[in-house]
Enzyme design. Structure first.
Site, PDB file in Angstrom:
ATOM      1  N   HIS A  18       0.866  -1.192   0.000  1.00 17.89           N
ATOM      2  CA  HIS A  18       0.000   0.000   0.000  1.00 17.89           C
ATOM      3  C   HIS A  18       0.893   1.228   0.000  1.00 17.89           C
ATOM      4  CE1 HIS A  18      -3.834   2.024   1.862  1.00 17.89           C
ATOM      5  NE2 HIS A  18      -3.167   2.882   1.098  1.00 17.89           N
ATOM      6  N   HIS A  20       1.192   4.809  -2.469  1.00 18.94           N
ATOM      7  CA  HIS A  20       0.806   5.623  -3.637  1.00 18.94           C
ATOM      8  C   HIS A  20       2.090   6.258  -4.151  1.00 18.94           C
ATOM      9  CE1 HIS A  20      -3.530   5.469  -2.504  1.00 18.94           C
ATOM     10  NE2 HIS A  20      -2.994   5.277  -1.310  1.00 18.94           N
ATOM     11  N   HIS A 198      -9.623   1.055  -1.151  1.00 19.22           N
ATOM     12  CA  HIS A 198      -9.585   1.697   0.155  1.00 19.22           C
ATOM     13  C   HIS A 198     -10.991   1.606   0.755  1.00 19.22           C
ATOM     14  CE1 HIS A 198      -5.820   3.271  -1.299  1.00 19.22           C
ATOM     15  NE2 HIS A 198      -5.639   4.072  -0.259  1.00 19.22           N
ATOM     16  N   GLU A 201     -11.215   3.551   5.923  1.00 18.18           N
ATOM     17  CA  GLU A 201     -10.168   4.488   6.370  1.00 18.18           C
ATOM     18  C   GLU A 201     -10.871   5.612   7.139  1.00 18.18           C
ATOM     19  OE1 GLU A 201      -8.122   6.577   3.207  1.00 18.18           O
ATOM     20  OE2 GLU A 201      -6.468   7.207   4.525  1.00 18.18           O
ATOM     21  N   ASP A 279       1.724   4.035   2.800  1.00 15.83           N
ATOM     22  CA  ASP A 279       0.665   4.857   2.185  1.00 15.83           C
ATOM     23  C   ASP A 279       1.257   6.004   1.362  1.00 15.83           C
ATOM     24  OD1 ASP A 279      -1.953   5.358   1.525  1.00 15.83           O
ATOM     25  OD2 ASP A 279      -2.591   6.001   3.506  1.00 15.83           O
ATOM     26  N   ASP A 280       1.594   7.121   2.011  1.00 16.70           N
ATOM     27  CA  ASP A 280       2.155   8.299   1.333  1.00 16.70           C
ATOM     28  C   ASP A 280       3.345   8.788   2.158  1.00 16.70           C
ATOM     29  OD1 ASP A 280      -0.080   8.935  -0.775  1.00 16.70           O
ATOM     30  OD2 ASP A 280      -1.126   8.543   1.109  1.00 16.70           O
TER      31      ASP A 280
HETATM   32  N1  HPA Z   1      -6.479   7.559   1.162  1.00 21.75           N
HETATM   33  C1  HPA Z   1      -7.246   7.702   0.082  1.00 21.75           C
HETATM   34  N2  HPA Z   1      -6.749   8.097  -1.074  1.00 21.75           N
HETATM   35  C2  HPA Z   1      -5.452   8.348  -1.164  1.00 21.75           C
HETATM   36  C3  HPA Z   1      -4.621   8.216  -0.079  1.00 21.75           C
HETATM   37  C4  HPA Z   1      -5.160   7.797   1.145  1.00 21.75           C
HETATM   38  O1  HPA Z   1      -4.475   7.654   2.182  1.00 21.75           O
HETATM   39  N3  HPA Z   1      -3.374   8.544  -0.509  1.00 21.75           N
HETATM   40  C5  HPA Z   1      -3.459   8.857  -1.806  1.00 21.75           C
HETATM   41  N4  HPA Z   1      -4.719   8.745  -2.213  1.00 21.75           N
HETATM   42 ZN    ZN Z   2      -3.788   4.737   0.499  1.00 19.85          ZN
END
Ligand code: HPA
Ligand code: ZN
Length: 338
Positions: A18, A20, A198, A201, A279-280
């Protein structure tokens, strides 16, 4: 003898499921690409940009994430971004990675699908040769845009079918339930793509049910709020559905107040099939090993639990069974002191 404790996480072989790729754009590279491409950023310095990375929720992050993408214009930009991530991931002993990309974040501002895809794909091939990190690519649809746009994007992706392992669903979760994308995902699955989304979240348990039942996903990204629904937890356990959990992301976006309250502990106790991911990482202050370390410290995870999470990361990956078994055997050798 077991490995030295302080090095245990660093050298633990792991997969990342996971991430991006646009969320690995570090401020330094953002400024470098802005300079190279003549793009004006609304910040004077890397420090000013980093100081803006304070998010109350997912949307506040997404606003800066899409703004940051504006510097990515050429194939070389996507190549440099992807290779930089791979080099960083290799330092964390990531042996396999499955990266998300958001084509609509680029085609929507005039950058061709081919430009984005070719840069990412070439970097992944070169990176595998340079670093020995294997990889797959997952195309994510932006759920805040109409399903018709996702369908157009899927049609564009058909030319690259053999290089894209699956489709995903990301961006603003609340108000955009999985069911809106039922037809797009059905078409993608018919074409042989695997599926992730997703869910949970920020969105309610109903969205996790929707990802399972309407989209027929192979993994759930995040899944935190599934814990609010005991029947859903039981279903996820029965299906052995992988969850790609991202603790530092949840902390930065207000999903948890501090990591000691992170649902990972309850997920493990319920027997859910969890993995740990970044994630990011450029926005949330840590790559995958920092996610392992921070949760280990906050939740008191044992080496056995961390080892199980690393095994899970390969088992939940989209590698073929033979490669999965080989990678899991590497984890086991490590855990047994090899
Ligand atoms: N959540 C949803 N969309 C996203 C995320 C995230 O953490 N990061 C990049 N796009
Ligand atoms: Zn994500």
């Amino acid at each position: 003898m077991s490995p030295i404790v302080s090095d245990f996480i660093t050298a633990l072989p792991k997969a990342e499921l996971h991430i991006h790729i646009e969320g690995s754009l570090e401020p330094e590279m953002m400024f470098a690409l802005a300079g190279r491409n003549g793009v004006k950023l609304p910040y004077d310095s890397v420090e000013a940009l980093r100081a803006a990375y304070r998010f109350a929720n997912l949307q506040e992050f997404l606003d800066l994430y899409y703004q940051g993408m504006s510097v990515l214009l050429t194939e070389e930009d996507f190549y440099d971004l992807t290779l930089a991530y791979l080099r960083r991931a290799a330092k964390d002993n990531v042996r396999h990675t499955e990266i998300f990309f958001d084509p609509q974040g680029h085609t929507g501002r005039g950058v061709a699908f081919a430009t984005v895809f070719n840069g990412i794909h070439r970097a992944l091939r070169d990176g595998e040769r340079e670093l020995g990190v294997s990889s797959e690519i997952i195309l994510c649809f932006l759920r805040h845009l109409p399903a018709a746009d996702a369908m157009t994007t899927l049609e564009e992706a058909m030319d690259y079918r053999q290089h894209i392992v699956g489709v995903g669903l990301d961006s603003s979760e609340n108000g955009h339930p999985p069911e809106l994308f039922t037809e797009v995902f059905a078409k993608a699955r018919d074409a042989g793509f695997l599926a992730v989304a997703h869910a949970g979240e920020e969105g309610p348990p109903a969205y996790v049910w929707g990802a399972l039942n309407a989209l027929a996903v192979d993994r759930i990204d995040h899944g935190n709020r599934a814990l609010e629904d005991p029947a859903l937890v039981a279903e996820l356990v029965t299906r052995r559905m992988p969850l790609t959990v991202c603790p530092l992301s949840n902390l930065c976006l207000g999903g948890v107040k501090d990591l000691s309250g992170h649902p990972l502990r309850a997920m493990l106790d319920h027997g859910l099939f969890v993995t740990l991911n970044s994630d990011d990482p450029a926005y949330f202050g840590g790559y995958v090993n920092e996610n392992y370390r921070a949760t280990q410290q906050a939740l008191g995870l044992s080496d056995a639990e961390l080892g199980q999470i690393a095994r899970n990361s390969f088992e939940a990956s989209f590698l073929d069974d033979k490669t999965k078994a080989a990678r899991i055997a590497e984890v086991d050798v490590y855990l047994n002191g090899g």
